[in-house]
Each structure stands twice: as C-alpha cells, then as structure tokens.
Enzyme design. Structure first.
Site, mmCIF file in Angstrom:
data_model
loop_
_atom_site.group_PDB
_atom_site.id
_atom_site.type_symbol
_atom_site.label_atom_id
_atom_site.label_comp_id
_atom_site.label_asym_id
_atom_site.label_seq_id
_atom_site.Cartn_x
_atom_site.Cartn_y
_atom_site.Cartn_z
ATOM 1 N N PHE A 142 -28.350 19.471 31.016
ATOM 2 C CA PHE A 142 -28.292 19.443 32.462
ATOM 3 C C PHE A 142 -28.280 20.901 32.930
ATOM 4 C CE2 PHE A 142 -26.461 19.419 36.697
ATOM 5 C CZ PHE A 142 -27.437 18.643 37.305
ATOM 6 N N THR A 143 -28.889 21.148 34.086
ATOM 7 C CA THR A 143 -29.129 22.510 34.549
ATOM 8 C C THR A 143 -27.872 23.384 34.536
ATOM 9 O OG1 THR A 143 -28.898 21.676 36.802
ATOM 10 C CG2 THR A 143 -31.137 21.863 35.949
ATOM 11 N N PHE A 165 -34.591 26.285 40.750
ATOM 12 C CA PHE A 165 -35.084 25.185 41.600
ATOM 13 C C PHE A 165 -34.396 25.152 42.964
ATOM 14 C CE2 PHE A 165 -31.364 22.532 40.843
ATOM 15 C CZ PHE A 165 -30.888 23.049 39.648
ATOM 16 N N TYR A 207 0.799 24.535 48.845
ATOM 17 C CA TYR A 207 0.054 25.378 47.899
ATOM 18 C C TYR A 207 0.306 24.924 46.466
ATOM 19 C CZ TYR A 207 -2.166 29.347 45.733
ATOM 20 O OH TYR A 207 -3.013 30.125 44.980
ATOM 21 N N ASP A 229 -19.615 14.785 29.647
ATOM 22 C CA ASP A 229 -19.957 14.976 31.055
ATOM 23 C C ASP A 229 -19.891 13.590 31.703
ATOM 24 O OD1 ASP A 229 -21.077 15.209 33.548
ATOM 25 O OD2 ASP A 229 -22.641 16.607 32.933
ATOM 26 N N ARG A 265 -37.800 17.521 39.424
ATOM 27 C CA ARG A 265 -37.129 17.596 38.128
ATOM 28 C C ARG A 265 -38.201 17.768 37.073
ATOM 29 N NH1 ARG A 265 -31.262 17.941 38.739
ATOM 30 N NH2 ARG A 265 -32.103 19.941 39.240
ATOM 31 N N LYS A 303 -20.185 12.390 42.550
ATOM 32 C CA LYS A 303 -21.125 11.297 42.271
ATOM 33 C C LYS A 303 -20.349 9.983 42.190
ATOM 34 C CE LYS A 303 -23.642 15.025 40.830
ATOM 35 N NZ LYS A 303 -23.148 16.402 40.876
HETATM 36 N N1 F0G Z 1 -23.381 17.200 35.359
HETATM 37 C C1 F0G Z 1 -24.289 16.340 35.850
HETATM 38 C C2 F0G Z 1 -24.808 15.254 34.993
HETATM 39 C C3 F0G Z 1 -24.728 16.475 37.165
HETATM 40 O O1 F0G Z 1 -25.607 15.619 37.653
HETATM 41 C C4 F0G Z 1 -24.208 17.535 37.965
HETATM 42 C C5 F0G Z 1 -24.673 17.737 39.318
HETATM 43 C C6 F0G Z 1 -23.270 18.403 37.392
HETATM 44 C C7 F0G Z 1 -22.879 18.196 36.088
HETATM 45 C C8 F0G Z 1 -22.698 19.570 38.163
HETATM 46 O O2 F0G Z 1 -21.776 19.139 39.073
HETATM 47 O O3 F0G Z 1 -22.810 19.718 41.282
HETATM 48 O O4 F0G Z 1 -20.389 19.107 41.087
HETATM 49 O O5 F0G Z 1 -21.192 21.268 40.232
HETATM 50 N N2 F0G Z 1 -25.724 17.224 39.759
HETATM 51 C C9 F0G Z 1 -26.248 17.315 41.113
HETATM 52 C C10 F0G Z 1 -27.540 16.568 41.179
HETATM 53 C C11 F0G Z 1 -26.332 18.695 41.647
HETATM 54 O O6 F0G Z 1 -28.164 16.587 42.254
HETATM 55 O O7 F0G Z 1 -27.935 15.937 40.218
HETATM 56 P P1 F0G Z 1 -21.530 19.855 40.498
#
Ligand code: F0G
Length: 461
Positions: free
Chosen positions: A128-129, A453, A76, A219, A386, A262
C-alpha cells in the site's frame, strides 16, 4: 404452509440530515479539471457531483456517534474517551496495547521506525502506498508475496489477498529471518481491488512466521469487510459472526496499524495496537514526539469517542452486508453493461480496468489517470487513479514502477450515497466506455518526491 417471499436488502438506517450536492455544466468541469492538472485529487469538492475519490474519512456517522461527540472529554491527559477506546480495541480486536494516532499512516510511521532497520526486507500481501513509503524511509525494502492471481483482474479467486507461502519461504531462505522484522498483512487488500485473505491462509502464514520467530503486523484498515467475505465464502465460517471472525483474524497477528477513517466509520483517527510490551513502550514514547500525548495521539477526545462507537457499529452484520452490498450492486451493474472491472468485485469500491477500457493508450500515457479525468468530464463523478502514477518510482533506479494493474477506483463512502447515485455512476462509466477511443493520454508536468499521485499535475499528450 410457509410461503417464501423475496425481500431485497436495504440500508439498515434512515436518513436524518442531508447535504446538498452540486451538479456542474460540461464547460465548468472542463475548466475545473484543467485547473486541477487532470488530477482528481486537486479538484475542489464543490465542483464534484458524486465523490468516489476515497472511502477514507468520508463515511456518514450515526446519531450515536454524533451524540458521542458531545461526550468528548478534552483533557490533555487521561481522557475518559481514551479509556473507552482502549477497552473497545481490546474487546473487539483483542490487542493488548493501544497507541492512538491521528490516522493510519502515523501508526505506520511509528511501527516502521521501531521495528525496521537498514537493509531489512518486509514481505507483504501487495504494497500500500503509505505503508511502503514508511518502510522505505525506515531503511527497509518491501517484497510482494501475494498470490499471482491478485495481479490478474480477470481471475476470480475468492481470496485474492492470500499470501503465496512459497514466496514467503523463499524470502526467508534468501535473506534469513534476522532481516525480516515482520510480515505485513493487510485485510482486504486495497491495491488488489479490495480483495480478502482467507483465515486458512492467514493461519498458514502464522505457522511459518512462528517457526522463524517473525512477527505479523496487520493493516486492519478494512478488517470487517474482510471478515464479511470470510463468512460468505470460506467453508466453515457461515455460522460465525463477523465480530468473532474479526477477533480471530486479529488473534493470528502480533499487532496492527489502523486507519479508522474506513471500516471504523469516523472522519479522522487511527491507532497502533500491539501485544509486545517492549514495542509498546517504544511506541508510546515515540507518539509523544510525532502525534501528541499517548492518551490522545493527535485525536480530540470527541473523535476517540466517535471511533469507539464506530468500531462497534462496523462489525454489525446488517451494516456490513449493506455496505458491501452497495459496492456489489454497482459492480454487477457495470458487469451487465460489459465494462471490464476487477473480479471478484471488492469490498470498498469497484475497480475499472483502464488497460482494457483504453487499449489505445500505452502505460506511459497513464491510462488510469486519463480515464479518471474522462469520467469527471462526463458527469462530475470523481474517481481515483490506481496504476502507474500511484506505483511511483523505483527508489534505486528512479524509473517508473509499471504495475500489472492499471485501475480506476470508484470508491464508495459508507452510508453516504443511495442506489440512485450508483445508477448515475454506472451510466457515466458506460458513456465513457462507449466513446473511449476519444480519450487521450496524459503526461506529467509536475511530480513531487513522495506519494506522487496526490499532487502531480498532468496535461494531454
Ligand atoms: N492502509 C490502507 C490499506 C489504506 O487504504 C490506507 C489509506 C492507509 C493504510 C493509510 O491510512 O489514510 O489514515 O493515513 N487509504 C486511503 C485510500 C488514503 O483512499 O485508500 P490513512
């Protein structure tokens, strides 16, 4: 006399284990996409033939990483794997402190809560979303400072993720540095089509932010891919290793959020890395509330081990050249077929220009969502919207945001598919392009509050 012989690039690995994929009939696909409300996120993966929904958590791990799983120390507190990961993050990225999280958005949540106060402005090189949602939930407002070229799919600027320095200076003048807690800089900007920022531009951003005492939060989700483009395109860096370029990028920023799913070649994981001792102290405390103890933050010990190994593999030149090379292969093939895509070809996927492919649809008829559904119907290839659906609604007015880019992303998982898979994808996109006038638009029938989305449902107009 030496003889020059042509040698194609090839994947720097061979395949040790395979996972069968299932082909479906047109009738099965019709039923599947109807049941999914025309949203590719709601399809079951068993109904998908080639899955290009995302490059997130979909990579194939190496035999070293799988061996690393067996070395998981599931204590832990104080897991050995945490210390290996911490040492790797310090060594490869140079950040001082590490706070592990289960994935990227958890790190975004924590840093937004700590650094943003109500009324703040967070400039960034395109939104970014998930990043933007966390900034907004913390009371801030995102301001786009990317160069205008990034919004034009035809523009071939080699560094479309660059910051427009005038836009940044104007924001500082307008709101004052006190209201700008940090500038949010993404390496290879996802929403712009996987486009890189140059080191020259990042250095200029650093100079301006230093002058005003503003931090930069990076990021770094796809930092190795950005470094590869710098090596290939930016004068003065051809001889520098991708590993060293990555470290130089990080050295120009104050901290980072990472979705390790990624670049870093794992199926789950992420972290917040930060140089400031005070921010670290708060983050280490906060992670306990939302994720788990500060030496695992939502990850199993074995996952931290796989991540530490993945980080090392991600900056190897042969790996990153083949990874980006496969994306370029698909992109160039589509260009030869006359398909409108975002140029230059990005690092993690090929982005189809849905406005151009479906000129008969208005943006309210959701061209990119419709195109992704049409490609699935044609071949079982799963892509992602997108465009206006991803852009969501403007929080104050409740109206749709209408982004200039209305794209479908064919995202390539790392080390998963072969060149023959890419050929099939290109053939399917070409077939849909040829009969594009048959594609009808979609309208919302269900829309959730956040990140719509992922879960919205649609039906044909
Ligand atoms: N920043 C970027 C540039 C991303 O592409 C993503 C995730 C995140 C942050 C968030 O990270 O998913 O680990 O919580 N992108 C995925 C995509 C979901 O399909 O582009 P996460």
């Amino acid at each position: 006399m030496s003889e020059k012989r042509k040698r194609s690039w090839a994947e720097p690995y061979k395949i040790k284990m395979v996972e069968p994929v299932r082909m479906t009939t047109p009738d099965e696909r019709k039923q599947a996409i109807e049941e999914a409300g025309y949203n590719t996120f709601l399809l079951r993966s068993r109904d998908v033939y080639i899955d290009l929904l995302t490059d997130s958590g979909t990579s194939a791990m190496s035999d070293r990483q799988w061996a690393g799983l067996m070395m998981g120390d599931e204590s832990y507190a104080g897991s050995d794997n945490f210390y290996h990961l911490e040492e790797t993050v310090r060594g490869y990225y140079g950040y001082k402190h590490l706070v592990p999280t289960h994935q990227g958005r958890a790190a975004e949540h924590i840093i937004s809560k700590i650094m943003i106060k109500k009324g703040d402005i967070i400039p960034g090189n395109m939104y970014f979303t998930t990043t933007k949602v966390h900034q907004e939930l913390a009371g801030g407002t995102f301001a786009d400072i990317i160069i205008d070229e990034a919004h034009d799919p035809e523009n071939e600027h080699p560094f479309k993720a660059n910051v427009d320095l005038n836009k940044l200076e104007d924001l500082i003048k307008k709101y004052g540095a006190e209201r700008i807690p940090y500038v949010s800089i993404a390496t290879t900007v996802n929403m712009a089509g996987g486009q890189p920022i140059s080191l020259e531009n990042l250095k200029a951003v650093r100079k301006i932010t230093n002058k005003h005492g503003i931090k930069i939060i990076h990021d770094m989700t796809r930092v190795a891919e950005n470094a590869y483009f710098i090596k290939e395109r930016e004068p003065g860096y051809a001889e520098m290793s991708v590993k060293d370029i990555v470290k130089e990028i990080c050295s120009l920023t104050d901290g980072a959020t990472m979705s390790a799913k990624k670049d870093a070649l794992v199926n789950i994981g992420g972290f917040l890395a930060i140089n400031d001792d005070e921010v670290f102290d708060k983050a280490r405390n906060m992670v306990v509330i939302y994720e788990g103890l500060h030496t695992y933050g939502g990850m199993a010990g074995r996952d931290m081990e796989a991540l530490a190994i993945g980080i090392k593999e991600s900056v190897e030149f042969d790996h990153i050249r083949a990874r980006v090379g496969q994306v370029l292969y698909l992109g160039n093939k589509l260009l030869e077929m006359g398909i409108p895509i975002v140029k230059p070809i990005g690092s993690h996927g090929v982005f189809l220009d849905a406005k151009k492919i479906l000129p008969h649809l208005k943006q309210d008829e959701l061209p990119a969502q419709s195109l992704a559904a049409a490609i699935y119907l044609d071949s079982g290839v799963r892509a992602m919207e997108r465009g206006v659906v991803s852009a969501g609604r403007e929080p104050k007015t409740g109206k749709h945001n209408y982004p200039k880019l209305e794209l479908v992303r064919l995202t390539i998982p790392r080390r998963v598919y072969t060149q023959a898979h890419m050929d099939v994808v290109a053939e399917s996109v070409e077939a849909v392009h040829r009969s594009s006038s048959d594609v009808t638009g979609l309208k919302f029938v269900y829309e959730p509050t956040y990140l719509r989305f992922f879960q919205s449902r649609f039906e044909p107009v």
